[in-house]
Design an enzyme around this catalytic site. Structure first.
Site, short mmCIF file in Angstrom:
data_model
loop_
_atom_site.label_atom_id
_atom_site.label_comp_id
_atom_site.label_asym_id
_atom_site.label_seq_id
_atom_site.Cartn_x
_atom_site.Cartn_y
_atom_site.Cartn_z
N GLU A 159 0.83 -1.21 0.00
CA GLU A 159 0.00 0.00 0.00
C GLU A 159 0.86 1.27 0.00
O GLU A 159 0.58 2.23 0.72
CB GLU A 159 -0.95 -0.01 1.21
CG GLU A 159 -1.99 -1.10 1.13
CD GLU A 159 -3.04 -1.02 2.23
OE1 GLU A 159 -4.17 -1.49 2.01
OE2 GLU A 159 -2.73 -0.46 3.31
N GLU A 235 -6.70 -7.55 -0.98
CA GLU A 235 -7.30 -7.53 0.36
C GLU A 235 -8.77 -7.22 0.22
O GLU A 235 -9.17 -6.06 0.10
CB GLU A 235 -6.62 -6.49 1.27
CG GLU A 235 -5.22 -6.85 1.70
CD GLU A 235 -4.66 -5.87 2.73
OE1 GLU A 235 -5.45 -5.08 3.31
OE2 GLU A 235 -3.44 -5.88 2.93
#
Length: 593
Positions: A159, A235
């Site tokens: 991320e 995710e």
């Protein structure tokens, strides 16, 4: 050993054939090893063909140059167990994992260095990563499909688009992985927004998204960065995490997430986050900081597909029905017998105060100025700052500068106040503990001790505050307007509680250790209810089960059966706020709010 190929083109291809990734996340470091096979069998039985896991740097290299890959950290065993069950594996070895884990998986000892810069092309940081990856990839490289293992993909960083925009850093991270033996395809994962993807994507790695809703919309944005490659949600957030004081256990919307899972499998690929969340044992919970500090609870249940203790949920059954539309559901026989036990209520059989135990647990370091944990070589737990009030006539105000996170203050070994977050300021006024009712300053005899017990509540795991996570006191203590110097500092990681001497005394209302004995005929999973206790942490046979706090939402700590011994077990409760009912109860079901 049979080798395989895995490629990313317009789709994922395993041995030249299209392959749909249906994966679930299990963090091996949040589950006792004796239960890895059970959780993986349940993953397979739901219809998943792949398991995903992060790798926490701070656990594998807890001190510089000290590496651990055994027991609960035996990543090779976890991966090979998955392979034995016919599962493929996605590894996310980024030095930064977020994961609501302490400091996002970065080791605390990085902060001992002045000027340390994280997650960018800063040479000292990259040098530490290289020395860590050199050891880590000795374990990981042979597990790739090209060499007969089950690992099909790895992730570069994590991320990163939420954090920075240093493409040179991402390129460097990718090259370090290749230099140490990565041959499987690489991916990045970012929030499904242009801002995140533009900062976090990387040439030579497939961009993927992390999100929990609005699949079609998210995939449409992601499609603009994949250059015709497959669409994957790395995710798929099926729940959320809890922080202390949030008012109740966070839960996902099952009806909506079931529809989103169906759409993901129709359009692409998925990794369910979390299939099982597990537990933040020890002091490993992370924290977030937006408007205020919000440390995560010990349970990482996450409202996952399995509960923290591995139970199958309605979410499991609903997801299995969706997966059945896209893949066969295998017959799986569960090989691990797991029972839950209620062992009843225990009364403590010994207790000793923290102040009476300091010299058994720690050797004081004399310093002119308060010193942070990291600069003293301590990573986690508590630290106590001791001094004497020789020159102060009274106490009107105390301010702690550059202090994190929760400080219990004592004057003459009497509780003064508890300070929290960044508001580490006390002013004497009516109604304050230990302050006179008329608001006059606190008085004491000359030379009275001042003690400040500071707890590291868990370093922030997300955002720009990560570089400002030194714990304890890293600045000054100002009393009434002057800086107070000359301190004795006791590091209290509490990794040596076997040294406690319960004959040394106890004072009601002060921090203390309470010893319990549990006799077990048959081992079973159990849940320790800490009702009536204030705040602290609990140890079972020397193993740190994690933190408790009366504000909830978590009300019981999970104890997996393998942590128990048949026969006599020792439980030690460390409580900091002087609140204790004298008993604990071991029940056969959780209570996480």
């Amino acid at each position: 050993m049979m080798t395989h190929t895995f490629e990313i083109k317009d789709n994922f291809y395993l041995d030249g054939k299209p392959f749909q990734i249906i994966s679930g996340g299990i963090h091996y470091f949040r589950v006792v090893p004796e239960y890895w096979k059970d959780r993986l069998e349940k993953l397979k039985a739901m219809g998943c063909n792949t398991v995903e896991t992060y790798i926490p740097w701070n656990m594998h290299e807890p001190n510089k140059g000290e590496f651990h890959f055994d027991g609960m950290l035996d990543i090779a065993k976890f991966v090979k167990t998955a392979q034995e069950l016919g599962l493929w594996v996605i590894i996310r070895p980024s030095p930064y994992i977020c994961a609501e884990w302490e400091f996002g998986g970065l080791p605390a000892w990085l902060l001992a260095e002045d000027g340390m810069k994280l997650r960018g092309c800063y040479k000292p940081f990259l040098d530490h990563i290289r020395s860590y990856y050199k050891e880590l990839f000795k374990v990981l490289a042979p597990l790739q499909v090209n060499y007969g293992g089950p690992v099909i993909m790895m992730q570069v960083e994590n991320e990163y688009g939420y954090y920075g925009d240093d493409t040179e850093y991402l390129e460097t991270m990718k090259q370090i992985m290749i230099d140490f033996g990565t041959v499987v395809p690489l991916v990045t994962s970012d929030g499904p927004m242009h801002e995140s993807l533009s900062c976090g994507h990387l040439e030579g790695a497939l961009p993927t998204g992390n999100f929990g809703s609005r699949t079609e919309e998210r995939f449409e944005i992601l499609k603009q960065y994949t250059n015709g490659g497959p669409l994957m949600c790395t995710e798929f957030w099926v729940g959320w995490f809890d922080h202390w004081g949030n008012g109740g256990h966070m839960r996902g919307n099952l009806e909506e997430s079931t529809k989103d899972l169906d759409k993901m499998l129709e359009l692409g690929h998925v990794n369910i986050y979390m299939f099982e969340g597990g537990t933040n044992f020890g002091f490993m919970n992370g924290s977030n900081y937006y408007d205020e500090l919000t440390p995560d609870v010990t349970s990482y249940d996450y409202d996952g597909v399995l509960t923290e203790s591995g139970d199958i949920t309605e979410k499991y059954r609903r997801y299995q029905e969706v997966i059945r539309k896209y893949a066969p559901i295998p017959e799986v026989t569960y090989s691990t017998k797991i029972e839950k036990k209620a062992y009843g209520t225990l009364q403590y059989d010994a207790r000793v105060g923290l102040f009476e135990s300091l010299d058994d647990l720690s050797a004081p370091v004399k310093c002119k100025f308060p010193t942070s944990m990291e600069r003293l070589g301590q990573n986690y737990g508590y630290i106590l700052y001791h001094t004497k009030l020789e020159k102060e006539q009274n106490l009107e105000k105390i301010r702690l500068y550059e202090a994190n996170d929760r400080a219990n203050l004592f004057v003459d070994q009497k509780p003064l106040v508890t300070l929290y977050d960044r508001q580490l300021l006390f002013e004497a006024k009516a109604g304050e503990d230990f302050a006179k009712e008329d608001g006059k300053p606190v008085t004491f005899k000359k030379g009275a001790p001042l003690d400040i017990l500071v707890e590291n509540m868990g370093r922030v795991n997300f955002g720009p505050r990560m570089e400002h996570q030194r714990k304890g006191i890293d600045g000054h203590v100002q009393i009434n307007g002057h800086t107070h110097l000359n301190w004795e500092e006791y590091c209290l990681p509490l990794d040596n509680i076997e040294k406690l001497d319960y004959t040394k005394g106890y004072t009601e209302g002060l921090p203390a250790f309470y010893h319990f004995t549990l006799d077990v005929d048959q081992k079973g999973d159990t849940f320790l209810d800490f009702e009536g206790w204030g705040k602290g942490c609990i140890f079972l046979n020397g193993f740190n089960l994690g933190r408790f706090w009366e504000i909830g939402p978590q009300k019981r700590l999970y104890i997996p059966a393998p942590l128990l011994k048949e026969g006599r077990n020792e439980i030690v409760v460390f409580e900091t706020d002087g609140k204790q009912p004298g008993t604990i109860t071991l029940k056969d079901e959780p209570d996480i709010g």
